[in-house]
Design a protein around this motif. Structure first.
Motif, PDB file in Angstrom:
ATOM      1  N   LYS A  20      51.161 -32.533 -21.389  1.00  0.00           N
ATOM      2  CA  LYS A  20      50.916 -31.476 -20.254  1.00  0.00           C
ATOM      3  C   LYS A  20      49.682 -30.376 -20.286  1.00  0.00           C
ATOM      4  O   LYS A  20      49.047 -29.868 -19.452  1.00  0.00           O
ATOM      5  CB  LYS A  20      52.074 -31.542 -19.172  1.00  0.00           C
ATOM      6  N   THR A  21      50.604 -29.780 -21.101  1.00  0.00           N
ATOM      7  CA  THR A  21      50.095 -28.536 -21.993  1.00  0.00           C
ATOM      8  C   THR A  21      48.679 -28.737 -22.368  1.00  0.00           C
ATOM      9  O   THR A  21      48.000 -27.276 -21.842  1.00  0.00           O
ATOM     10  CB  THR A  21      51.377 -27.552 -22.920  1.00  0.00           C
ATOM     11  N   CYS A  24      46.694 -28.877 -19.830  1.00  0.00           N
ATOM     12  CA  CYS A  24      46.580 -27.773 -18.819  1.00  0.00           C
ATOM     13  C   CYS A  24      44.795 -26.701 -18.683  1.00  0.00           C
ATOM     14  O   CYS A  24      44.496 -26.100 -18.973  1.00  0.00           O
ATOM     15  CB  CYS A  24      47.548 -26.616 -18.465  1.00  0.00           C
ATOM     16  N   VAL A  27      41.497 -28.121 -19.097  1.00  0.00           N
ATOM     17  CA  VAL A  27      41.186 -26.843 -17.802  1.00  0.00           C
ATOM     18  C   VAL A  27      41.141 -26.159 -17.425  1.00  0.00           C
ATOM     19  O   VAL A  27      39.501 -25.552 -17.044  1.00  0.00           O
ATOM     20  CB  VAL A  27      41.966 -27.955 -16.444  1.00  0.00           C
ATOM     21  N   ASP A  28      41.516 -25.159 -18.279  1.00  0.00           N
ATOM     22  CA  ASP A  28      41.357 -23.926 -18.380  1.00  0.00           C
ATOM     23  C   ASP A  28      40.517 -23.515 -18.323  1.00  0.00           C
ATOM     24  O   ASP A  28      39.408 -22.620 -18.938  1.00  0.00           O
ATOM     25  CB  ASP A  28      42.458 -22.648 -18.603  1.00  0.00           C
ATOM     26  N   PHE A  58      49.860 -36.666 -15.277  1.00  0.00           N
ATOM     27  CA  PHE A  58      49.542 -34.704 -16.505  1.00  0.00           C
ATOM     28  C   PHE A  58      48.047 -34.231 -15.914  1.00  0.00           C
ATOM     29  O   PHE A  58      47.999 -32.717 -15.777  1.00  0.00           O
ATOM     30  CB  PHE A  58      49.273 -34.887 -17.875  1.00  0.00           C
ATOM     31  N   GLU A  61      48.794 -32.121 -12.171  1.00  0.00           N
ATOM     32  CA  GLU A  61      49.058 -30.893 -12.333  1.00  0.00           C
ATOM     33  C   GLU A  61      48.273 -30.390 -12.751  1.00  0.00           C
ATOM     34  O   GLU A  61      48.770 -29.480 -12.802  1.00  0.00           O
ATOM     35  CB  GLU A  61      50.498 -31.575 -13.535  1.00  0.00           C
ATOM     36  N   ALA A  62      47.380 -30.946 -14.250  1.00  0.00           N
ATOM     37  CA  ALA A  62      46.381 -29.738 -14.286  1.00  0.00           C
ATOM     38  C   ALA A  62      45.700 -29.732 -14.001  1.00  0.00           C
ATOM     39  O   ALA A  62      44.255 -28.598 -13.764  1.00  0.00           O
ATOM     40  CB  ALA A  62      46.055 -30.250 -15.983  1.00  0.00           C
ATOM     41  N   LYS A  63      45.199 -30.192 -12.340  1.00  0.00           N
ATOM     42  CA  LYS A  63      44.146 -30.314 -11.387  1.00  0.00           C
ATOM     43  C   LYS A  63      43.014 -30.795 -12.449  1.00  0.00           C
ATOM     44  O   LYS A  63      42.000 -30.228 -11.780  1.00  0.00           O
ATOM     45  CB  LYS A  63      44.150 -28.945 -10.891  1.00  0.00           C
ATOM     46  N   ALA A  64      42.977 -31.227 -13.230  1.00  0.00           N
ATOM     47  CA  ALA A  64      41.575 -32.338 -13.739  1.00  0.00           C
ATOM     48  C   ALA A  64      41.022 -32.938 -12.186  1.00  0.00           C
ATOM     49  O   ALA A  64      39.717 -32.639 -12.803  1.00  0.00           O
ATOM     50  CB  ALA A  64      41.746 -32.926 -14.446  1.00  0.00           C
TER      51      ALA A  64
END
Length: 180
Positions: A20-21, A24, A27-28, A58, A61-64
């Motif tokens: 998950k991290t 994220c 995406v960032d 995941f 949650e990361a908004k991919a």
């Protein structure tokens, strides 16, 4: 090959970053850089993660999915790097079987965005094939009723059924049959 939670744990090194991290951070990274090669690498990685259903939560949650959708949306309005677009449509197609993502795409005017890709990139086999596949994955009872009445989409499907490319012909034929 699809993964399991146990396999993910085994493959994550001691003290390593969790899935998950990591997603994220990817995406960032896309939004924090203007380097096209870096963005291409990020979108390729995210699209590959979208292949395995174990990653869908995941990725959400990361908004991919929003990143993929933003790129597709930009491509229908302006010129976008082809690899970015290809990775985005592949990623969106891979993750579109997830019910939450299906709802997101439907609510976000996604069918019109896919149609825009089909209109604008008619000669790009990879983009057309992925857009047609994405349409097929997103179909449900309510969307089928709406799409049956979309004259532009139906005209595009008839045109694609006359294509010189067997993959495009097959996908257009299947989608057209699903709509009838």
């Amino acid at each position: 090959m699809f993964s399991t939670q146990e396999r993910l744990k085994r493959r994550t090194p001691e003290g390593g970053i969790n899935r998950k991290t990591y997603l994220c951070l990817l995406v960032d990274e896309y939004y924090e850089t203007s380097n096209i090669e870096a963005q291409q690498q990020v979108t390729a990685n995210l699209a590959n993660f979208a292949y395995d259903p174990i990653n869908w939560k995941f990725l959400r949650e990361a908004k991919a999915h929003e990143l993929f959708y933003d790129i597709v949306q930009q491509a229908t309005r302006s010129v976008v790097d082809r690899l970015l677009l290809l990775h985005a449509i592949v990623g969106l197609t891979n993750i579109s079987l997830d019910p939450v993502i299906r709802e997101f795409v439907e609510r976000s005017n996604g069918f019109d965005r896919l149609k825009g890709l089909l209109e604008k990139y008619q000669t790009d086999c990879e983009i057309v094939c992925n857009a047609l596949t994405c349409y097929s994955f997103l179909l449900n009872d309510s969307s089928t009723v709406v799409l049956k009445q979309d004259k532009i989409l139906l005209t595009l499907l008839e045109r694609f059924k006359q294509s010189g490319n067997r993959r495009i012909i097959n996908l257009a034929t299947i989608l057209a049959a699903d709509l009838h």
